[in-house]
Design a protein around this motif. Structure first.
Motif, PDB file in Angstrom:
ATOM      1  N   LEU A 164      32.799  25.978  65.038  1.00  0.00           N
ATOM      2  CA  LEU A 164      32.230  24.874  64.262  1.00  0.00           C
ATOM      3  C   LEU A 164      32.804  24.826  62.843  1.00  0.00           C
ATOM      4  O   LEU A 164      33.021  23.742  62.288  1.00  0.00           O
ATOM      5  N   VAL A 165      33.071  25.980  62.252  1.00  0.00           N
ATOM      6  CA  VAL A 165      33.690  25.998  60.923  1.00  0.00           C
ATOM      7  C   VAL A 165      35.124  25.476  61.012  1.00  0.00           C
ATOM      8  O   VAL A 165      35.559  24.641  60.204  1.00  0.00           O
ATOM      9  N   ALA A 166      35.873  25.943  62.004  1.00  0.00           N
ATOM     10  CA  ALA A 166      37.259  25.483  62.167  1.00  0.00           C
ATOM     11  C   ALA A 166      37.320  23.989  62.451  1.00  0.00           C
ATOM     12  O   ALA A 166      38.264  23.302  62.027  1.00  0.00           O
ATOM     13  N   GLY A 167      36.298  23.470  63.137  1.00  0.00           N
ATOM     14  CA  GLY A 167      36.271  22.054  63.454  1.00  0.00           C
ATOM     15  C   GLY A 167      35.762  21.179  62.332  1.00  0.00           C
ATOM     16  O   GLY A 167      35.730  19.940  62.482  1.00  0.00           O
ATOM     17  N   GLY A 168      35.353  21.774  61.220  1.00  0.00           N
ATOM     18  CA  GLY A 168      34.862  20.999  60.087  1.00  0.00           C
ATOM     19  C   GLY A 168      33.434  20.510  60.240  1.00  0.00           C
ATOM     20  O   GLY A 168      32.963  19.694  59.452  1.00  0.00           O
ATOM     21  N   ASP A 169      32.712  21.036  61.223  1.00  0.00           N
ATOM     22  CA  ASP A 169      31.339  20.609  61.461  1.00  0.00           C
ATOM     23  C   ASP A 169      30.341  21.348  60.579  1.00  0.00           C
ATOM     24  O   ASP A 169      29.294  20.809  60.223  1.00  0.00           O
ATOM     25  N   VAL A 170      30.640  22.607  60.261  1.00  0.00           N
ATOM     26  CA  VAL A 170      29.713  23.479  59.538  1.00  0.00           C
ATOM     27  C   VAL A 170      30.435  24.131  58.366  1.00  0.00           C
ATOM     28  O   VAL A 170      31.572  24.585  58.500  1.00  0.00           O
ATOM     29  N   HIS A 171      29.749  24.165  57.220  1.00  0.00           N
ATOM     30  CA  HIS A 171      30.329  24.742  56.001  1.00  0.00           C
ATOM     31  C   HIS A 171      29.414  25.782  55.353  1.00  0.00           C
ATOM     32  O   HIS A 171      29.847  26.542  54.500  1.00  0.00           O
ATOM     33  N   ARG A 172      28.139  25.795  55.742  1.00  0.00           N
ATOM     34  CA  ARG A 172      27.143  26.697  55.168  1.00  0.00           C
ATOM     35  C   ARG A 172      26.360  27.312  56.322  1.00  0.00           C
ATOM     36  O   ARG A 172      25.785  26.589  57.131  1.00  0.00           O
ATOM     37  N   VAL A 173      26.355  28.643  56.384  1.00  0.00           N
ATOM     38  CA  VAL A 173      25.739  29.313  57.526  1.00  0.00           C
ATOM     39  C   VAL A 173      24.828  30.432  57.038  1.00  0.00           C
ATOM     40  O   VAL A 173      25.245  31.264  56.217  1.00  0.00           O
ATOM     41  N   VAL A 174      23.611  30.454  57.539  1.00  0.00           N
ATOM     42  CA  VAL A 174      22.713  31.591  57.348  1.00  0.00           C
ATOM     43  C   VAL A 174      22.745  32.411  58.629  1.00  0.00           C
ATOM     44  O   VAL A 174      22.506  31.882  59.715  1.00  0.00           O
ATOM     45  N   VAL A 175      23.075  33.697  58.494  1.00  0.00           N
ATOM     46  CA  VAL A 175      23.166  34.596  59.644  1.00  0.00           C
ATOM     47  C   VAL A 175      22.122  35.689  59.486  1.00  0.00           C
ATOM     48  O   VAL A 175      22.102  36.389  58.476  1.00  0.00           O
ATOM     49  N   ALA A 176      21.262  35.851  60.477  1.00  0.00           N
ATOM     50  CA  ALA A 176      20.233  36.884  60.448  1.00  0.00           C
ATOM     51  C   ALA A 176      20.608  38.003  61.404  1.00  0.00           C
ATOM     52  O   ALA A 176      20.835  37.770  62.590  1.00  0.00           O
ATOM     53  N   GLY A 177      20.676  39.219  60.858  1.00  0.00           N
ATOM     54  CA  GLY A 177      21.013  40.393  61.665  1.00  0.00           C
ATOM     55  C   GLY A 177      22.306  41.028  61.215  1.00  0.00           C
ATOM     56  O   GLY A 177      23.321  40.343  61.061  1.00  0.00           O
ATOM     57  N   GLY A 178      22.275  42.339  60.982  1.00  0.00           N
ATOM     58  CA  GLY A 178      23.460  43.024  60.483  1.00  0.00           C
ATOM     59  C   GLY A 178      24.623  43.007  61.451  1.00  0.00           C
ATOM     60  O   GLY A 178      25.768  42.725  61.070  1.00  0.00           O
ATOM     61  N   GLU A 179      24.371  43.306  62.721  1.00  0.00           N
ATOM     62  CA  GLU A 179      25.460  43.317  63.699  1.00  0.00           C
ATOM     63  C   GLU A 179      26.026  41.921  63.907  1.00  0.00           C
ATOM     64  O   GLU A 179      27.239  41.724  64.001  1.00  0.00           O
ATOM     65  N   THR A 180      25.141  40.934  63.964  1.00  0.00           N
ATOM     66  CA  THR A 180      25.594  39.548  64.126  1.00  0.00           C
ATOM     67  C   THR A 180      26.406  39.099  62.920  1.00  0.00           C
ATOM     68  O   THR A 180      27.426  38.416  63.055  1.00  0.00           O
ATOM     69  N   SER A 181      25.968  39.479  61.721  1.00  0.00           N
ATOM     70  CA  SER A 181      26.707  39.123  60.509  1.00  0.00           C
ATOM     71  C   SER A 181      28.122  39.674  60.552  1.00  0.00           C
ATOM     72  O   SER A 181      29.092  38.986  60.212  1.00  0.00           O
ATOM     73  N   GLY A 182      28.242  40.936  60.960  1.00  0.00           N
ATOM     74  CA  GLY A 182      29.570  41.526  61.063  1.00  0.00           C
ATOM     75  C   GLY A 182      30.441  40.790  62.056  1.00  0.00           C
ATOM     76  O   GLY A 182      31.629  40.535  61.800  1.00  0.00           O
ATOM     77  N   ALA A 183      29.879  40.437  63.198  1.00  0.00           N
ATOM     78  CA  ALA A 183      30.647  39.716  64.209  1.00  0.00           C
ATOM     79  C   ALA A 183      31.088  38.354  63.707  1.00  0.00           C
ATOM     80  O   ALA A 183      32.224  37.913  63.961  1.00  0.00           O
ATOM     81  N   VAL A 184      30.214  37.650  62.977  1.00  0.00           N
ATOM     82  CA  VAL A 184      30.551  36.322  62.446  1.00  0.00           C
ATOM     83  C   VAL A 184      31.689  36.413  61.440  1.00  0.00           C
ATOM     84  O   VAL A 184      32.668  35.654  61.500  1.00  0.00           O
ATOM     85  N   VAL A 185      31.594  37.350  60.503  1.00  0.00           N
ATOM     86  CA  VAL A 185      32.642  37.479  59.483  1.00  0.00           C
ATOM     87  C   VAL A 185      33.978  37.827  60.132  1.00  0.00           C
ATOM     88  O   VAL A 185      35.028  37.287  59.768  1.00  0.00           O
ATOM     89  N   GLN A 186      33.956  38.707  61.098  1.00  0.00           N
ATOM     90  CA  GLN A 186      35.202  39.086  61.769  1.00  0.00           C
ATOM     91  C   GLN A 186      35.771  37.928  62.579  1.00  0.00           C
ATOM     92  O   GLN A 186      36.986  37.719  62.593  1.00  0.00           O
ATOM     93  N   ALA A 187      34.919  37.164  63.235  1.00  0.00           N
ATOM     94  CA  ALA A 187      35.400  36.017  64.004  1.00  0.00           C
ATOM     95  C   ALA A 187      36.018  34.957  63.107  1.00  0.00           C
ATOM     96  O   ALA A 187      36.964  34.271  63.502  1.00  0.00           O
ATOM     97  N   LEU A 188      35.489  34.831  61.897  1.00  0.00           N
ATOM     98  CA  LEU A 188      36.039  33.858  60.947  1.00  0.00           C
ATOM     99  C   LEU A 188      37.346  34.341  60.319  1.00  0.00           C
ATOM    100  O   LEU A 188      38.061  33.550  59.704  1.00  0.00           O
ATOM    101  N   GLY A 189      37.649  35.616  60.445  1.00  0.00           N
ATOM    102  CA  GLY A 189      38.877  36.155  59.866  1.00  0.00           C
ATOM    103  C   GLY A 189      38.824  36.289  58.361  1.00  0.00           C
ATOM    104  O   GLY A 189      39.864  36.216  57.681  1.00  0.00           O
ATOM    105  N   ILE A 190      37.639  36.504  57.816  1.00  0.00           N
ATOM    106  CA  ILE A 190      37.471  36.638  56.360  1.00  0.00           C
ATOM    107  C   ILE A 190      37.862  38.049  55.934  1.00  0.00           C
ATOM    108  O   ILE A 190      37.454  39.032  56.554  1.00  0.00           O
ATOM    109  N   SER A 191      38.642  38.156  54.860  1.00  0.00           N
ATOM    110  CA  SER A 191      39.075  39.472  54.381  1.00  0.00           C
ATOM    111  C   SER A 191      38.266  39.958  53.189  1.00  0.00           C
ATOM    112  O   SER A 191      38.206  41.168  52.928  1.00  0.00           O
ATOM    113  N   ALA A 192      37.644  39.043  52.432  1.00  0.00           N
ATOM    114  CA  ALA A 192      36.852  39.435  51.268  1.00  0.00           C
ATOM    115  C   ALA A 192      35.800  38.375  51.008  1.00  0.00           C
ATOM    116  O   ALA A 192      35.975  37.204  51.374  1.00  0.00           O
ATOM    117  N   LEU A 193      34.707  38.793  50.373  1.00  0.00           N
ATOM    118  CA  LEU A 193      33.610  37.883  50.074  1.00  0.00           C
ATOM    119  C   LEU A 193      33.333  37.861  48.581  1.00  0.00           C
ATOM    120  O   LEU A 193      33.314  38.908  47.919  1.00  0.00           O
TER     121      LEU A 193
END
Length: 406
Positions: A331-360
Motif C-alpha cells: 500500500l505504501v509503494a502504491g501510494g495508497d498509505v503514507h501514515r501507519v500505526v503499527v501495534a506490536g514489537g514483532e509486527t513493527s520489525g516486520a513492517v520496517v524490514q518489508a519497507l526496506g527502511i535503513s534508518a528512522l
C-alpha cells in the motif's frame, strides 16, 4: 558518540530514541546491519532479536556492539522491554553476558522500571500497574508468557552471572550511597529497585561511571547528556492512513475496541488463510483497504480476543507478521498509505524490514514510549510510522495519533 544502544525490537528502539532525543541528544535509529552514522550523540540499533533463537540474538547483538564501538560510542545501553519479555533460555541474560564480555567490564545494572507506564520494581519484583508481573496480562503473552515476577528468578536460568538485588532504601539514600553499593557488589548483574522517575534519576547519576547500562527506555530519560537542540523538522507526508495490529495485548485490544467505537472500519486477518495461502490473504486485505473511503480509518487486526490465539502461536504469529508487513509495503509503494500505526514489537520489525527502511527519524511523542517516526523506503517513498509496543499508549491512541502530524 555518547551512547550506542542495542534494542531487541523496533518499538523498543524508537521508545529509547525518543527518551534520548528528549534529553537533547542528536539521536538516530539504525535498522539492523545498516551503516552507523558518526555525526550523532546517540545511535540506537534496532534488532528483531527478542524472540529469536539465542545464538542468533547474541550474534546480532555482538555485531551491533562492535559497529557502535568502532563508530566511537563511549557507553553502551542494552534496551529490553519494561515487562522483561523473555524465556528460560533468553534472550536478556545471554545478550547481557555477551555485551559485558565484549565491553571488557564485569557488571551492569538491570533497570526495567517505567513508572509512567505502570512498570515498577520493588524488592526485586516487577509490577505492572501495581500487579506482580506473573498476575498481569503478560502471563498470557503468546510468545513470551511471563510466569515469574522476581527479576532474579527470570534471569537465573538465562545466565551464570551473579545476581544482586539493590533495594529502594539504598536508592533513596542518594547517588553516593547507590554508587557505593554498585561498586562493592559482587561482579555480575545488579537488579535495582525503582518506583518513580526520581528513583530513576538517582540510578542514572549513580551509574554514570559504568561502561554498560541496561534497562527499559525510562532510565534513558535521566542520563547525563549535553544541552543541545536535537529537534529537527519532521518531514511532511501524504494523508493516507492505516492501523495494523499484530499484538494480542489487553492494551491493544482496548485500543482496537475504542477505535471501532469511534468509527474506524476494522477487519481481522483470516488466520487460516495467512498460514495456508498468504498471498491470497495479502491480496484480499490490500483490496479491502483500498475499498475503504478516504475519510475513514482502516484497521487490520490479528487478535481481538484471547480465544483467537492459536496453540501453534509461534507459527501463526510468523504468518501474520508476513501478511501484515506485505500489506503495508504494497500500500505504501502504491501510494495508497503514507501514515501507519503499527501495534506490536514483532509486527513493527516486520513492517520496517518489508519497507526496506535503513534508518528512522524520531518525531512527535504521543505518549510515554510512543512516538511518530519517519523513514525512507527502499523505493524512495517517505512514510510516517508509529511503532507501538502492544502494551503502550492511551486507549484512544489509534484515533488521536494523527493530530500530531501536520
Amino acid at each position: 558518540m555518547h551512547f550506542g544502544a542495542i534494542a531487541d525490537d523496533f518499538t523498543g528502539a524508537t521508545d529509547l530514541a525518543t527518551a534520548l532525543r528528549e534529553r537533547g541528544l542528536r539521536t538516530a535509529v539504525v535498522i539492523g546491519e545498516h551503516d552507523i552514522p558518526t555525526d550523532h550523540d546517540a545511535v540506537v540499533v534496532a534488532l528483531k532479536s527478542r524472540t529469536a533463537p539465542v545464538d542468533e540474538a547474541v550474534s546480532a547483538s555482538l555485531a551491533a556492539t562492535d559497529r557502535l564501538l568502532a563508530a566511537g560510542a563511549d557507553r553502551l545501553y542494552v534496551k529490553y522491554c519494561s515487562t522483561f519479555d523473555s524465556t528460560d533460555e533468553g534472550n536478556i541474560g545471554p545478550v547481557l553476558d555477551a555485551i559485558i564480555g565484549r565491553a571488557d567490564t564485569d557488571r551492569t545494572i538491570v533497570v526495567p522500571s517505567f513508572p509512567a507506564n505502570g512498570r515498577t520494581v520493588r524488592d526485586g519484583v516487577l509490577f505492572v500497574d501495581g500487579v506482580p508481573l506473573e498476575d498481569s496480562p503478560m502471563r498470557h503473552h503468546p510468545l513470551t508468557p511471563m510466569t515469574i515476577s522476581r527479576l532474579s528468578g527470570i534471569l537465573a536460568p538465562q545466565t551464570s552471572a551473579e545476581l544482586t538485588e539493590i533495594g529502594l532504601d539504598t536508592v533513596r539514600g542518594g547517588e553516593e550511597a547507590l554508587r557505593a553499593a554498585i561498586d562493592r557488589a559482587t561482579p555480575g548483574y545488579l537488579i535495582v529497585d525503582a518506583e518513580t522517575d526520581a528513583d530513576l534519576a538517582v540510578i542514572a547519576d549513580a551509574s554514570r561511571h559504568l561502561r554498560v547500562v541496561s534497562g527499559g527506555a525510562a532510565l534513558a530519560a535521566h542520563l547525563d547528556a549535553p544541552a543541545v537542540d536535537a529537534h529537527v523538522p519532521f518531514p511532511a507526508v501524504g494523508p493516507g492512513r492505516l492501523v495494523v495490529c499484530g499484538s494480542a495485548s489487553a492494551a491493544t485490544r482496548a485500543q482496537i475496541a475504542d477505535a471501532t467505537a469511534r468509527g474506524a472500519i476494522a477487519r481481522g486477518v483470516d488466520l487460516d488463510a495467512a498460514v495456508s495461502d498468504p498471498d491470497a490473504e495479502i491480496a484480499a486485505l490490500t483490496a479491502w483497504v483500498r475499498s475503504v473511503p478516504a475519510t475513514a480509518l482502516p484497521l487490520i487486526s490479528s487478535v481481538t480476543e484471547l480465544s483467537d490465539i492459536r496453540r501453534d502461536a509461534s507459527a501463526t504469529a510468523d504468518a501474520v507478521e508476513h501478511v501484515l508487513s506485505a500489506v503495508v509495503a504494497g500500500l505504501v509503494a502504491g501510494g495508497d498509505v503514507h501514515r501507519v500505526v503499527v501495534a506490536g514489537g514483532e509486527t513493527s520489525g516486520a513492517v520496517v524490514q518489508a519497507l526496506g527502511i535503513s534508518a528512522l527519524e524520531i518525531g512527535p511523542q504521543l505518549a510515554p514510549g510512543v512516538c511518530w517516526s519517519a523513514g525512507e523506503t527502499a523505493s524512495g517513498d517517505t512514510v510516517a510510522l508509529v511503532l507501538k509496543s502492544g502494551n503502550f499508549g492511551a486507549t484512544d491512541l489509534f484515533t488521536a495519533a494523527w493530530g500530531a502530524l501536520a
